[in-house]
Write a protein that holds these residues in place. Sequence first.
Motif: not given
Length: 378
Positions: A162-171, A215-227, A231-236
């Motif tokens: 069971r695998t999840m890939l999380i993108d922790g780099d907004p840039l 499953r993949v958690l990545s960034w959107g294509r908008d300007d929001e790059v600060v989480i 929220a990071i603690r809860a998701v991870l």
Amino acid sequence: MAGSIAREGLPSSEGCRGGPLIVTEDVELLDDLLRLCAAAGAEPEVHYGPPERRGGWEQAPMVLVGDDAAARCRGTARRRGVMLVGRDQDAPDVWRQAVEIGAEYVLRLPDSEGWLVDQIANAAEGVGRPALTVGVMGGRGGSGASTLACALAVTAARSGRRTMLIDGDPLGGGIDVLLGGERAEGMRWPDFAQSKGRVGGGALEDSLPALHGLRVLSWGRDDEVVIPPQAIRAVLAAARRLGGVVVVDLPRRVDEGVAEALAQLDLGLLVVPGELRAVAAAQRVASVAGMVLEDLRVVARGPYAAGLDERWVAKALGLPLVGELPWEAGLSAAQDDGAPPGSAVRGPLARFCTAFWDQAGAAGGGSLAAGLPGGGVS
């Protein structure tokens, strides 16, 4: 407040799924408990007394008994996970009632609501061994950290984990692009920006894009790059509770959000090209990440400058060596055709990642003290 009769914490549900059994006739208390179950993502079973069907009391992942129903629950089978719940802070004989029904905890609402939501969610999800969580960072820009993170996730999923890939780099441009899933439906990081409390593991998994068996958690294509860090603690934390494998692609800088991610890793991999300048840059990354992450190891990457090899790189950084990240011909062309890193089963990158997971599993899941592929240096 929550008073504990048995001093140990609430046990895992040992594979049980579903919501708690609620026993009460108090309409206001029932409304409160149903609201808390909804917050935990659980569907309860409600009775006015102990269930008449055989095994209903014993098999529920947890039992919430209203103080109005305690007398009706006398004589029921003793089991763990029974809680006596009420709204009256000064209810007489509450501890005697708790002992009579074998309750482990006495809870008063609303004071205990936050704690109770966590316990309901644990029971509904069936808490077991947390996911083996591996973070990948680059010693310098362009080192191949995202490629390795993606390949690790792809090979883990292919092996049935069971695998999840999380993108922790907004840039970083979005790790979903490496998987060819930038247009896949599902939630991205900005959708979780307001998460402050507990995030349900099952709800998180179901909400994310499914690509190549993971499953993949990545960034959107908008300007929001600060989480926000919370929220990071809860998701991870939610991702780890699901078990299996979590791979996190991390940036080189360490801010509050990245520190939250580092704190939840079992192991960090620092990808370092075999160049003096890259080693110097990696030393700075390692010194900062090492303040939070206890187990950081090197994955060296050629070609190497004269006189350097993978062992020299690891020794210069004073970190254990996992191995050398292999070069794979045609990797860029394969990605253009929609094949992510690690998808070529017989390719050197997939073999490296498969060996890594095999060794990690042999080391006992979350315990990675044993050697990993490529040997090591001390």
